[in-house]
Scaffold this active site. Structure first.
Site, PDB file in Angstrom:
ATOM      1  CD  GLU A 441      -2.615  -1.487   0.015  1.00  0.00           C
ATOM      2  OE1 GLU A 441      -2.905  -0.538  -0.735  1.00  0.00           O
ATOM      3  OE2 GLU A 441      -2.907  -2.671  -0.257  1.00  0.00           O
ATOM      4  N   GLY A 442       1.883   1.275  -0.788  1.00  0.00           N
ATOM      5  CA  GLY A 442       2.748   2.449  -0.885  1.00  0.00           C
ATOM      6  C   GLY A 442       3.971   2.283  -0.014  1.00  0.00           C
TER       7      GLY A 442
END
Length: 600
Positions: A441-442
Site C-alpha cells: 500500500e505504498g
C-alpha cells in the site's frame, strides 16, 4: 509454539483509560452501545482468534496456496473462517444498523482487527480485503452495483480485492495501461494485466470481485484519466447465474512470508469478453480508490503492529522460562543460572519491543478515534479538524509500525538466540510475514513524500498545526504531574525542533525545488514518527499515572508500572534519535541528489 499472542489488558487500557471509548455512547449514533457490550465484543474476538485463527498460524505458512489447473487452492479452513466472520458480524462491524450492520465504533472494531491479525494475519487478510472493497462499492457505486455485489461479499461468499498494480505500473499509477472500452449497454470491456493482487483468486469463495483501476480511451492523460471498475471473476446474469468473465489467473507468487494468502497475477480480456462496471463517475477512480487505500494503509500499520506484538509475547514467554548465565557480580559458578529476562540487555530488547508495539497500537487507536469523531461531530469545523488529523497521521500510522515492527521482531528473535533462527519457534515466521509491510500500500519512500510533500503543507499547513496542537494538549496534561513533567518538557522540545525542521524543509522546496525538498522525505517521516509515538506514550503515561493515583488493585500495579518503564525507555532511548535526524534534515548538501548512476 507460543501460547500467547495478544495482551487483552492493554486493549482494555487503550479503550477505556486512554481513549475513553464509552464517551462516544453520549452521541445518538453510538447510543445503543455501552461498556458491557464493548467488553463482550472484544471477548468474542479473542475467543474466535484463539479457537480458529491462531491454531492455523504455522500450518497456513507451511501449506501455502497452490495454482492447480488454473484454480488457486487455499487452506480448506478459509471457507470456514469467512463463514464465521460473516455470521459473527465481523464483516459488518462498523456498518450502520439500518444496513444490517453492528454500528460499532471504529476504536472497538479496529482493536478486534488487531486481535485477529495478531493471531493469524494471513487468515484475517481475506476478510479485511472484502470489507474494504464492499465499503468502496457502497460509498461510490450505483444502487444496482450495491444490490448485486455487496450483500454476497458481506455474507463471506464473494471475495473482494483492490487491483491497482501492473507489471509496468507499480507505485506509479500514472502508467496504468489496463483499458476499459465502453459498450452500448453501459458495461465496459476490460483488457490488461494486474499483479500482486492479494486474495486475487481462490477456491474458498464462489466469486472474486475486483475493484480495478483502468483507463477509458480518450480520457485525460496520467492519473486524471483513471477510472474505477467492478470486475468480477464471474459476472452475474439477470437470472442470478454466474458466467465466466474472462479473468484468468496466470500465476501466483511464491513469497518470503504472508504465505497463507495468495498473491495473484491476473490477465483480463484475453478472449475480449471481460466486462467491468464503472463505479461513480469516469476519470474519478483514483479519488475513490484512495478511500480503500487509506483504510488499507492504516490496516497495514495495524497488521505490522499485530505481528510485532505476537513476536513480543513469544519472546517474553521464552525469556521467562529460558535460564542461562548469572547476573554480574554473582561469582559462584555453582549458583543456579537465572532466567534470561533478568539480564539488563534482554530487558532492553524487550522494552524496545514493548515500546514499539504498544506505542504503535496507541497511535492506531488514536486514528480510529478520529474516524469515530468525524461520524458524530455536528460542527463542520471540528469534523474538518479530525479529517485533517487523520490525513496527516495516515502515512505515519502505516510506516512507523511497518519499519520498526521488523526491528522489534528482530530483537525478539535475538532474545531467543539460535533458537530464534529456527522454525521451532514462531519468531522467524513473524519476521518473514512482516517484511512486506513497508512495501504494501505504498512504500515507505512514498509515505515520506506524501507526508512532507502533501500532508504537512496542505491547506497552508493547517493539518500540521492541528497535529502540534494535539501534542501540546497532551503535553499540558502531563505537565500537571510531577512524575510526567520532565517527559512533557522533553516532548515540547522535540515538537519545537520538528516545527523548525518543517519550516526549513519548506524553504528548501522554494529555493532548491522539489527533488532536493523530497530527497530526505523518508528521514523526515522517521523523525515525525518518533515524535508521534512519544506523544502516544505520554498520553498513556497520563492514563497510567491517573490510575496509580487512584490506588488500583494490587494485580494492576505491575501493569501500570510496566507502562511507565516503557515510557521512560522510549524517551531515553528512542526520542534522542531525532537529534541525529534533525542534523541531517537541516543540512544543505544533497549527496543522494548529486550522486550519478554511473558512480555506483
Amino acid at each position: 509454539m507460543a501460547t500467547r499472542f495478544v495482551d487483552e489488558r492493554n486493549v482494555d487500557f487503550l479503550l477505556y483509560e486512554v481513549f475513553d471509548v464509552t464517551s462516544l455512547t453520549r452521541y445518538d449514533y453510538f447510543g445503543q452501545h455501552n461498556r458491557k457490550m464493548f467488553e463482550m465484543v472484544v471477548k468474542e474476538a479473542v475467543k474466535l482468534a484463539k479457537n480458529l485463527l491462531f491454531p492455523l498460524f504455522e500450518e497456513m505458512d507451511r501449506k501455502p496456496p497452490e495454482l492447480v489447473g488454473g484454480e488457486v487452492r487455499v487452506h480448506p479452513a478459509i471457507k470456514k473462517i469467512l463463514k464465521e466472520f460473516a455470521e459473527g458480524g465481523w464483516l459488518t462491524s462498523t456498518v450502520p444498523i439500518d444496513q444490517d450492520g453492528e454500528q460499532l465504533p471504529a476504536m472497538v472494531a479496529d482493536l478486534c482487527e488487531f486481535i485477529f491479525a495478531s493471531a493469524n494475519y494471513s487468515a484475517n487478510a481475506y476478510a479485511g480485503l472484502t470489507r474494504g472493497a464492499a465499503h468502496l462499492i457502497e460509498s461510490f457505486g450505483s444502487q444496482e452495483l450495491n444490490e448485486t455485489f455487496v450483500p454476497r461479499m458481506r455474507q463471506g461468499r464473494w471475495q473482494g480485492t483492490m487491483a491497482l498494480t501492473e507489471p509496468e505500473a507499480g507505485s506509479s499509477l500514472t502508467d496504468v495501461a489496463t483499458t476499459a472500452e465502453p459498450l452500448e449497454n453501459g458495461h465496459y470491456l476490460i483488457k490488461g494485466q494486474k499483479i500482486f493482487i492479494s486474495a486475487g483468486d481462490h477456491d474458498a469463495v464462489e466469486n472474486v470481485v475486483h475493484l480495478m483501476l483502468a483507463k477509458i480511451p480518450g480520457g485525460p492523460a496520467g492519473v486524471k484519466g483513471i477510472s474505477l471498475f467492478v470486475v468480477p471473476k464471474y459476472r452475474p446474469e439477470a437470472d442470478g447465474t454466474l458466467v465466466a468473465n474472462d479473468v484468468a489467473t496466470s500465476g501466483i507468487y511464491h513469497k518470503l512470508g504472508y504465505r497463507g494468502c495468495p498473491i495473484a497475477q491476473l490477465s483480463m480480456g484475453d478472449k475480449n469478453d471481460c466486462h467491468g462496471w464503472l463505479v461513480g463517475e469516469a476519470h474519478q477512480g483514483l479519488k475513490y480508490m484512495f478511500q480503500m487505500m487509506n483504510e488499507a494503509r492504516i490496516g497495514v500499520g495495524m497488521g505490522a503492529t499485530a505481528m510485532a506484538g505476537g513476536a513480543y509475547h513469544a519472546a517474553l514467554e521464552y525469556t521467562r522460562t529460558r535460564t542461562q548465565g548469572r547476573k554480574p557480580g554473582q561469582k559462584d559458578p555453582a549458583s543456579p543460572p537465572v532466567a534470561i529476562i533478568e539480564h539488563a540487555d534482554v530487558k532492553r530488547m524487550l522494552l524496545f519491543q514493548k515500546s514499539v508495539v504498544e506505542g504503535s497500537l496507541s497511535l492506531l487507536t488514536q486514528c480510529s478515534k478520529y474516524v469515530d469523531l468525524m461520524k458524530v461531530t455536528q460542527e463542520a469545523g471540528e469534523r474538518k479538524k479530525y479529517h485533517l488529523l487523520l490525513e496527516i497521521l495516515t502515512p505515519v500510522a502505516k510506516s512507523y509500525p511497518s519499519e520498526t515492527g521488523i526491528l522489534a521482531i528482530s530483537q525478539g528473535l535475538q532474545c531467543l538466540g539460535g533458537s530464534g533462527f529456527c522454525d521451532d519457534y514462531p519468531l522467524e515466521q513473524y519476521y518473514r510475514d512482516c517484511r512486506i509491510h513497508p512495501i504494501h500500500e505504498g512504500t515507505t519512500g512514498i509515505q515520506g513524500m506524501d507526508l512532507l510533500g502533501r500532508k504537512v503543507m496542505m491547506q497552508q499547513g493547517k493539518a500540521f498545526a492541528f497535529y502540534t496542537e494535539q501534542l501540546r494538549q497532551t503535553i499540558g496534561e502531563a505537565g500537571k504531574s510531577k512524575a510526567l513533567e520532565g517527559f512533557a518538557a522533553q516532548l515540547e522540545d522535540a515538537v519545537g525542533r520538528l516545527e523548525q525542521v518543517t519550516r526549513h524543509q519548506a524553504g528548501v522546496a522554494q529555493s532548491q525545488g522539489a527533488e532536493a525538498f523530497l530527497a530526505d522525505a523518508t528521514l523526515y517521516l522517521e523523525y515525525f514518527g518518533i515524535v508521534t509515538i512519544a506523544w502516544q506514550w505520554l498520553a498513556q503515561g497520563v492514563a497510567a499515572q491517573n490510575a496509580l493515583e487512584k490506588s488500583p488493585k494490587k494485580k494492576d500495579k505491575g501493569f501500570y508500572a510496566g507502562k511507565m518503564f516503557a515510557l521512560r525507555y522510549f524517551f531515553a532511548y528512542e526520542l534522542p534519535k531525532t537529534e541525529g535526524l534533525e542534523k541531517r534534515l537541516m543540512a544543505d548538501d544533497r549527496p543522494t541528489v548529486e550522486m550519478q548512476p554511473d558512480y555506483f
